[in-house]
Motif scaffolding. Structure first.
Motif, PDB file in Angstrom:
ATOM      1  N   PHE A 167       0.826  -1.192  -0.167  1.00 37.13           N
ATOM      2  CA  PHE A 167       0.008  -0.174  -0.217  1.00 37.13           C
ATOM      3  C   PHE A 167       0.522   1.211   0.100  1.00 37.13           C
ATOM      4  N   THR A 168       1.148   2.255  -0.612  1.00 35.52           N
ATOM      5  CA  THR A 168       1.334   3.593  -0.859  1.00 35.52           C
ATOM      6  C   THR A 168       0.238   4.046  -0.516  1.00 35.52           C
ATOM      7  N   ASP A 169       1.140   4.652   1.003  1.00 36.33           N
ATOM      8  CA  ASP A 169       0.428   5.754   1.442  1.00 36.33           C
ATOM      9  C   ASP A 169       0.927   7.443   1.242  1.00 36.33           C
ATOM     10  N   THR A 170       0.293   7.921   0.705  1.00 34.24           N
ATOM     11  CA  THR A 170       0.062   9.224   0.910  1.00 34.24           C
ATOM     12  C   THR A 170       0.685  10.373   2.181  1.00 34.24           C
ATOM     13  N   GLY A 171       0.166   9.835   3.401  1.00 33.36           N
ATOM     14  CA  GLY A 171       0.034  10.415   3.722  1.00 33.36           C
ATOM     15  C   GLY A 171      -1.522  10.853   4.345  1.00 33.36           C
ATOM     16  N   LYS A 172      -2.072  11.426   3.625  1.00 31.75           N
ATOM     17  CA  LYS A 172      -3.983  12.305   3.681  1.00 31.75           C
ATOM     18  C   LYS A 172      -4.759  10.729   3.485  1.00 31.75           C
ATOM     19  N   GLU A 173      -3.987  10.194   3.816  1.00 35.18           N
ATOM     20  CA  GLU A 173      -5.755   8.572   3.388  1.00 35.18           C
ATOM     21  C   GLU A 173      -6.583   9.380   4.362  1.00 35.18           C
ATOM     22  N   LEU A 174      -8.103   8.636   4.030  1.00 37.69           N
ATOM     23  CA  LEU A 174      -9.443   8.328   5.369  1.00 37.69           C
ATOM     24  C   LEU A 174      -8.800   7.283   5.922  1.00 37.69           C
ATOM     25  N   PRO A 175      -9.424   8.471   6.921  1.00 36.19           N
ATOM     26  CA  PRO A 175      -9.032   6.977   8.334  1.00 36.19           C
ATOM     27  C   PRO A 175      -9.673   5.434   8.014  1.00 36.19           C
ATOM     28  N   GLU A 176     -11.133   5.278   7.855  1.00 37.80           N
ATOM     29  CA  GLU A 176     -11.577   4.196   6.455  1.00 37.80           C
ATOM     30  C   GLU A 176     -10.923   3.957   6.273  1.00 37.80           C
ATOM     31  N   VAL A 177      -9.528   3.708   5.438  1.00 38.21           N
ATOM     32  CA  VAL A 177      -8.930   3.370   4.564  1.00 38.21           C
ATOM     33  C   VAL A 177      -7.831   2.367   5.488  1.00 38.21           C
ATOM     34  N   TYR A 178      -7.886   2.978   6.325  1.00 37.46           N
ATOM     35  CA  TYR A 178      -6.461   2.482   7.320  1.00 37.46           C
ATOM     36  C   TYR A 178      -7.258   1.455   8.333  1.00 37.46           C
ATOM     37  N   ASP A 179      -8.710   1.496   8.474  1.00 41.94           N
ATOM     38  CA  ASP A 179      -9.846   0.627   9.703  1.00 41.94           C
ATOM     39  C   ASP A 179      -9.524  -0.804   8.440  1.00 41.94           C
ATOM     40  N   PHE A 180     -10.123  -0.269   6.791  1.00 41.36           N
ATOM     41  CA  PHE A 180     -10.060  -1.319   6.090  1.00 41.36           C
ATOM     42  C   PHE A 180      -9.107  -2.190   6.324  1.00 41.36           C
ATOM     43  N   LEU A 181      -7.639  -1.412   5.924  1.00 40.68           N
ATOM     44  CA  LEU A 181      -6.730  -2.165   5.852  1.00 40.68           C
ATOM     45  C   LEU A 181      -6.383  -3.474   6.555  1.00 40.68           C
ATOM     46  N   ALA A 182      -6.288  -3.098   8.123  1.00 43.76           N
ATOM     47  CA  ALA A 182      -6.534  -4.030   8.992  1.00 43.76           C
ATOM     48  C   ALA A 182      -6.823  -4.990   8.524  1.00 43.76           C
ATOM     49  N   LYS A 183      -8.128  -4.627   9.080  1.00 45.83           N
ATOM     50  CA  LYS A 183      -9.275  -5.722   8.468  1.00 45.83           C
ATOM     51  C   LYS A 183      -9.323  -6.936   7.308  1.00 45.83           C
ATOM     52  N   LEU A 184      -8.408  -6.446   6.177  1.00 46.73           N
ATOM     53  CA  LEU A 184      -8.418  -7.255   5.470  1.00 46.73           C
ATOM     54  C   LEU A 184      -6.842  -8.320   5.013  1.00 46.73           C
ATOM     55  N   GLU A 185      -5.223  -7.538   5.888  1.00 42.93           N
ATOM     56  CA  GLU A 185      -4.634  -8.231   6.738  1.00 42.93           C
ATOM     57  C   GLU A 185      -5.026  -9.268   7.352  1.00 42.93           C
ATOM     58  N   GLY A 186      -6.333  -8.981   8.091  1.00 44.64           N
ATOM     59  CA  GLY A 186      -6.613 -10.322   9.671  1.00 44.64           C
ATOM     60  C   GLY A 186      -6.611 -11.498   8.307  1.00 44.64           C
ATOM     61  N   PHE A 187      -7.136 -11.294   7.679  1.00 44.27           N
ATOM     62  CA  PHE A 187      -8.106 -12.396   5.963  1.00 44.27           C
ATOM     63  C   PHE A 187      -6.886 -12.628   6.320  1.00 44.27           C
ATOM     64  N   LEU A 188      -5.879 -11.556   5.207  1.00 46.92           N
ATOM     65  CA  LEU A 188      -4.276 -12.210   4.399  1.00 46.92           C
ATOM     66  C   LEU A 188      -3.918 -13.197   5.027  1.00 46.92           C
ATOM     67  N   GLY A 189      -4.098 -12.600   6.698  1.00 47.26           N
ATOM     68  CA  GLY A 189      -2.993 -13.595   7.511  1.00 47.26           C
ATOM     69  C   GLY A 189      -1.036 -13.215   7.286  1.00 47.26           C
ATOM     70  N   LYS A 190      -1.703 -11.872   6.951  1.00 40.89           N
ATOM     71  CA  LYS A 190      -0.029 -11.021   6.622  1.00 40.89           C
ATOM     72  C   LYS A 190       0.376  -9.860   6.485  1.00 40.89           C
ATOM     73  N   LYS A 191       1.126  -9.263   6.569  1.00 41.06           N
ATOM     74  CA  LYS A 191       1.704  -7.548   6.476  1.00 41.06           C
ATOM     75  C   LYS A 191       1.103  -7.019   4.886  1.00 41.06           C
ATOM     76  N   ILE A 192       0.663  -6.768   5.020  1.00 40.08           N
ATOM     77  CA  ILE A 192       0.549  -5.175   4.282  1.00 40.08           C
ATOM     78  C   ILE A 192       1.357  -4.326   4.193  1.00 40.08           C
ATOM     79  N   GLU A 193       2.613  -4.623   3.433  1.00 43.65           N
ATOM     80  CA  GLU A 193       3.298  -3.223   3.037  1.00 43.65           C
ATOM     81  C   GLU A 193       3.696  -1.923   2.712  1.00 43.65           C
ATOM     82  N   ARG A 194       4.271  -1.434   3.849  1.00 38.73           N
ATOM     83  CA  ARG A 194       3.360   0.319   2.962  1.00 38.73           C
ATOM     84  C   ARG A 194       5.256   0.755   2.402  1.00 38.73           C
ATOM     85  N   LEU A 195       4.617   1.325   1.406  1.00 36.09           N
ATOM     86  CA  LEU A 195       5.577   1.727   0.844  1.00 36.09           C
ATOM     87  C   LEU A 195       5.517   3.643   0.426  1.00 36.09           C
ATOM     88  N   ASN A 196       6.896   4.305   1.143  1.00 39.10           N
ATOM     89  CA  ASN A 196       6.503   5.957   1.525  1.00 39.10           C
ATOM     90  C   ASN A 196       7.966   5.847   1.513  1.00 39.10           C
TER      91      ASN A 196
END
Length: 280
Positions: free
Chosen positions: A35-64
């Motif tokens: 996930f390429t983080d601009t630093g100006k994302e909606l808070p709902e985006v971060y919540d959704f990514l965390a939920k998706l990480e739980g399903f995938l069972g692995k960390k989503i790498e943040r590119l910045n």
């Protein structure tokens, strides 16, 4: 020579559904999700990514690259990005990805990049590879998965839809210039602090001589006037009811399980045409 498999997540429904699909269909692939983080994302985006990480069972790498929107805004003399000058996409989304995969490509490795373009999106194209060893794959198109199929994947997995779809059509920056005016009005209601920040950026840009405002034809100060907000809401409701009247019932899916999205109702002069890498 090694192989690397990567899948970019925007915080949107399609890329999330693709991540779910790839985990289920190709569990043997060691896919790196990013996930390429601009630093100006909606808070709902971060919540959704965390939920998706739980399903995938692995960390989503943040590119910045540690150079966020504010850094690049200064580099561009406080001129706001616009549909014709998309420096935000180039510097905050494409550049971090290219820098991330470059060491692999330079060493002769192959990189397979999976992109969430659906089978019902003939008009869309993925990132055109500029390197022989960067191979772009479109699994949804290959397997015939369309928008209803995306909904099915999200529902069946338990991940569901990102919460911002309740009021907005895309992920990405809170002040994305591809938003429709109804989305700006709703941003003001849902995240008033973020709306005020967007107004401040706009004022600084205008004071610096920028010819662009966030939304075409008017500033956010003008847009938030009570009479204007009322007109924006009324116009959107008219468009929504008109579009619902046009819907043809699919006999295989007689029940409309998901409401129209805002992108289904965009006007030619607002919304639409969003950067693929930002909101898919």
């Amino acid at each position: 020579m090694s192989e690397h498999h990567v899948l970019g997540l925007s915080g949107g429904k399609d890329s999330a559904a693709l991540a779910i699909f790839m985990r289920q269909k190709y569990p043997h692939l060691n896919i790196k999700y990013f996930f390429t983080d601009t630093g100006k994302e909606l808070p709902e985006v971060y919540d959704f990514l965390a939920k998706l990480e739980g399903f995938l069972g692995k960390k989503i790498e943040r590119l910045n690259s540690q150079r966020d929107f504010d850094f690049w805004l200064r580099q561009y003399g406080n001129f706001l990005p616009s549909p014709n000058t998309r420096w935000c996409t180039r510097q905050l989304k494409l550049l971090p990805f290219k820098n991330w995969v470059r060491p692999w490509l330079d060493s002769g490795d192959k990189v397979y990049s999976y992109v969430a373009i659906r089978s019902d999106e003939d008009h869309r194209e993925g990132l055109i590879s500029q390197h022989d060893n960067l191979i772009v794959k479109l699994p949804f198109r290959e397997h015939g998965i369309d928008k209803p199929g995306v909904y099915d994947l999200l529902d069946a997995s338990g991940v569901g839809m990102p919460k911002y779809y309740e009021w907005r059509s895309r992920s990405g920056c809170t002040f994305c210039f591809f938003q429709q005016k109804i989305e700006w009005a709703r941003l003001r209601d849902r995240h008033p602090d973020e709306f005020e920040k967007a107004k401040a950026y706009e004022k600084t840009a205008l004071d610096s001589g920028s010819p662009f405002t966030w939304t075409q034809g008017e500033s956010l100060v003008e847009l938030e006037q009570p009479e204007r907000l009322a007109a924006i809401h009324a116009d959107f409701e008219i468009r929504k009811q008109r579009e619902y009247a046009r819907i043809r019932i699919n006999p295989l899916r007689p029940k409309v399980e998901h409401p129209l999205e805002i992108d289904d109702l965009y006007l030619e002069d607002e919304g639409g045409g969003a950067c693929l890498i930002c909101h898919k």
